[in-house]
Write a protein that holds these residues in place. Structure first.
Motif, mmCIF file in Angstrom:
data_model
loop_
_atom_site.group_PDB
_atom_site.id
_atom_site.type_symbol
_atom_site.label_atom_id
_atom_site.label_comp_id
_atom_site.label_asym_id
_atom_site.label_seq_id
_atom_site.Cartn_x
_atom_site.Cartn_y
_atom_site.Cartn_z
ATOM 1 N N VAL A 22 0.826 -1.207 0.000
ATOM 2 C CA VAL A 22 0.000 0.000 0.000
ATOM 3 C C VAL A 22 0.865 1.263 0.000
ATOM 4 C CG1 VAL A 22 -0.311 0.090 2.521
ATOM 5 C CG2 VAL A 22 -2.037 1.082 1.014
ATOM 6 N N GLN A 23 1.992 1.233 0.693
ATOM 7 C CA GLN A 23 2.853 2.405 0.747
ATOM 8 C C GLN A 23 3.449 2.706 -0.628
ATOM 9 O OE1 GLN A 23 3.349 -0.319 2.784
ATOM 10 N NE2 GLN A 23 2.704 0.414 4.793
ATOM 11 N N LEU A 24 3.902 1.661 -1.328
ATOM 12 C CA LEU A 24 4.454 1.870 -2.673
ATOM 13 C C LEU A 24 3.361 2.269 -3.661
ATOM 14 C CD1 LEU A 24 7.164 -0.929 -2.949
ATOM 15 C CD2 LEU A 24 7.542 1.551 -2.995
ATOM 16 N N LYS A 25 2.164 1.748 -3.504
ATOM 17 C CA LYS A 25 1.059 2.185 -4.369
ATOM 18 C C LYS A 25 0.808 3.671 -4.167
ATOM 19 C CE LYS A 25 -1.431 -2.113 -4.975
ATOM 20 N NZ LYS A 25 -2.594 -2.920 -4.635
ATOM 21 N N SER A 26 0.819 4.111 -2.921
ATOM 22 C CA SER A 26 0.630 5.525 -2.629
ATOM 23 C C SER A 26 1.723 6.365 -3.297
ATOM 24 C CB SER A 26 0.641 5.749 -1.117
ATOM 25 O OG SER A 26 0.548 7.121 -0.821
ATOM 26 N N LEU A 27 2.965 5.947 -3.141
ATOM 27 C CA LEU A 27 4.077 6.681 -3.740
ATOM 28 C C LEU A 27 4.020 6.623 -5.260
ATOM 29 C CD1 LEU A 27 6.730 5.520 -1.165
ATOM 30 C CD2 LEU A 27 5.931 7.889 -1.468
ATOM 31 N N TRP A 28 3.513 5.524 -5.816
ATOM 32 C CA TRP A 28 3.352 5.404 -7.264
ATOM 33 C C TRP A 28 2.356 6.452 -7.767
ATOM 34 C CZ3 TRP A 28 -0.286 4.440 -11.000
ATOM 35 C CH2 TRP A 28 0.189 4.036 -12.256
ATOM 36 N N PHE A 29 1.194 6.533 -7.112
ATOM 37 C CA PHE A 29 0.197 7.526 -7.529
ATOM 38 C C PHE A 29 0.743 8.947 -7.362
ATOM 39 C CE2 PHE A 29 -2.916 4.019 -6.974
ATOM 40 C CZ PHE A 29 -3.480 4.070 -8.239
ATOM 41 N N ASP A 30 1.490 9.185 -6.302
ATOM 42 C CA ASP A 30 2.105 10.492 -6.122
ATOM 43 C C ASP A 30 3.098 10.766 -7.253
ATOM 44 O OD1 ASP A 30 2.636 12.934 -4.477
ATOM 45 O OD2 ASP A 30 4.643 12.049 -4.456
ATOM 46 N N GLY A 31 3.867 9.764 -7.623
ATOM 47 C CA GLY A 31 4.810 9.904 -8.720
ATOM 48 C C GLY A 31 4.130 10.205 -10.049
ATOM 49 N N LYS A 32 2.888 9.782 -10.180
ATOM 50 C CA LYS A 32 2.087 10.062 -11.376
ATOM 51 C C LYS A 32 1.430 11.443 -11.301
ATOM 52 C CE LYS A 32 0.532 7.259 -14.157
ATOM 53 N NZ LYS A 32 0.891 6.978 -15.567
ATOM 54 N N GLY A 33 1.584 12.117 -10.151
ATOM 55 C CA GLY A 33 0.988 13.440 -9.994
ATOM 56 C C GLY A 33 -0.427 13.426 -9.453
ATOM 57 N N ASN A 34 -0.866 12.286 -8.919
ATOM 58 C CA ASN A 34 -2.226 12.177 -8.392
ATOM 59 C C ASN A 34 -2.168 12.132 -6.860
ATOM 60 O OD1 ASN A 34 -4.876 11.541 -7.727
ATOM 61 N ND2 ASN A 34 -5.142 10.192 -9.490
ATOM 62 N N TRP A 35 -2.026 13.323 -6.250
ATOM 63 C CA TRP A 35 -1.896 13.423 -4.796
ATOM 64 C C TRP A 35 -3.101 12.810 -4.090
ATOM 65 C CZ3 TRP A 35 -4.421 15.228 -0.560
ATOM 66 C CH2 TRP A 35 -3.672 15.343 0.616
ATOM 67 N N HIS A 36 -4.291 13.091 -4.585
ATOM 68 C CA HIS A 36 -5.505 12.616 -3.908
ATOM 69 C C HIS A 36 -5.599 11.089 -3.896
ATOM 70 C CE1 HIS A 36 -7.134 16.560 -3.127
ATOM 71 N NE2 HIS A 36 -6.760 16.900 -4.344
ATOM 72 N N LYS A 37 -5.265 10.469 -5.009
ATOM 73 C CA LYS A 37 -5.280 8.998 -5.053
ATOM 74 C C LYS A 37 -4.165 8.438 -4.160
ATOM 75 C CE LYS A 37 -6.715 5.292 -7.587
ATOM 76 N NZ LYS A 37 -7.833 4.904 -8.366
ATOM 77 N N ALA A 38 -3.015 9.117 -4.141
ATOM 78 C CA ALA A 38 -1.916 8.700 -3.262
ATOM 79 C C ALA A 38 -2.357 8.767 -1.799
ATOM 80 C CB ALA A 38 -0.688 9.587 -3.490
ATOM 81 N N HIS A 39 -3.004 9.858 -1.439
ATOM 82 C CA HIS A 39 -3.462 10.049 -0.065
ATOM 83 C C HIS A 39 -4.507 9.005 0.314
ATOM 84 C CE1 HIS A 39 -5.724 12.128 3.217
ATOM 85 N NE2 HIS A 39 -4.489 12.363 3.625
ATOM 86 N N ALA A 40 -5.387 8.686 -0.615
ATOM 87 C CA ALA A 40 -6.448 7.710 -0.338
ATOM 88 C C ALA A 40 -5.878 6.333 -0.004
ATOM 89 C CB ALA A 40 -7.397 7.612 -1.533
ATOM 90 N N GLN A 41 -4.706 5.997 -0.541
ATOM 91 C CA GLN A 41 -4.102 4.697 -0.281
ATOM 92 C C GLN A 41 -3.724 4.532 1.190
ATOM 93 O OE1 GLN A 41 -3.922 2.386 -2.929
ATOM 94 N NE2 GLN A 41 -5.072 4.077 -3.834
ATOM 95 N N VAL A 42 -3.256 5.600 1.829
ATOM 96 C CA VAL A 42 -2.727 5.503 3.196
ATOM 97 C C VAL A 42 -3.609 6.171 4.243
ATOM 98 C CG1 VAL A 42 -0.314 5.218 2.507
ATOM 99 C CG2 VAL A 42 -1.232 7.531 2.838
ATOM 100 N N ASP A 43 -4.649 6.865 3.815
ATOM 101 C CA ASP A 43 -5.469 7.655 4.735
ATOM 102 C C ASP A 43 -6.090 6.826 5.849
ATOM 103 O OD1 ASP A 43 -6.522 10.078 5.646
ATOM 104 O OD2 ASP A 43 -8.403 9.750 4.568
ATOM 105 N N ASP A 44 -6.510 5.612 5.558
ATOM 106 C CA ASP A 44 -7.177 4.775 6.564
ATOM 107 C C ASP A 44 -6.246 3.753 7.215
ATOM 108 O OD1 ASP A 44 -9.610 6.064 6.170
ATOM 109 O OD2 ASP A 44 -10.201 4.695 4.573
ATOM 110 N N GLN A 45 -4.973 3.784 6.856
ATOM 111 C CA GLN A 45 -4.010 2.836 7.421
ATOM 112 C C GLN A 45 -3.563 3.319 8.802
ATOM 113 O OE1 GLN A 45 -3.300 -0.065 5.713
ATOM 114 N NE2 GLN A 45 -4.848 0.722 4.308
#
Length: 100
Positions: A22-45
């Protein structure tokens, strides 16, 4: 995926590799420029490692108070480095953990 270069190359894909933590998925979405999707990955963890990524994301957002809260939850200190350097540090950390 074993290296930072491979991780960066995967950013050309439409979706992250399904085997990423989940952490790498979050960083992947951030790397793609999608902060909101990145945040959603870790928000409930609730684990410390997700809190570390969460902290980075809030630092990137410019919400330093919130970032410091999450760094504290992660038992980390807000780093004195660029956001790009922190992103790479986090990616390398989680890739190394995945190898172990």
């Amino acid at each position: 995926m074993k290296t930072l270069a491979e991780f960066k190359a995967s950013l050309k894909s439409e979706q992250p590799d399904s085997g990423l933590c989940v952490q790498l998925k979050s960083l992947w979405f951030d790397g793609k420029g999608n902060w909101h999707k990145a945040h959603a990955q870790v928000d409930d963890q609730t684990d410390r490692e997700s809190a570390w990524v969460h902290a980075y994301l809030h630092r990137k957002e410019g919400d330093i108070w919130n970032a410091d809260y999450w760094y504290s939850r992660a038992r980390q200190t807000r780093p004195n480095m660029s956001l790009d350097d922190e992103w790479e540090q986090l990616v390398k950390y989680f890739l190394d953990r995945a190898k172990a």
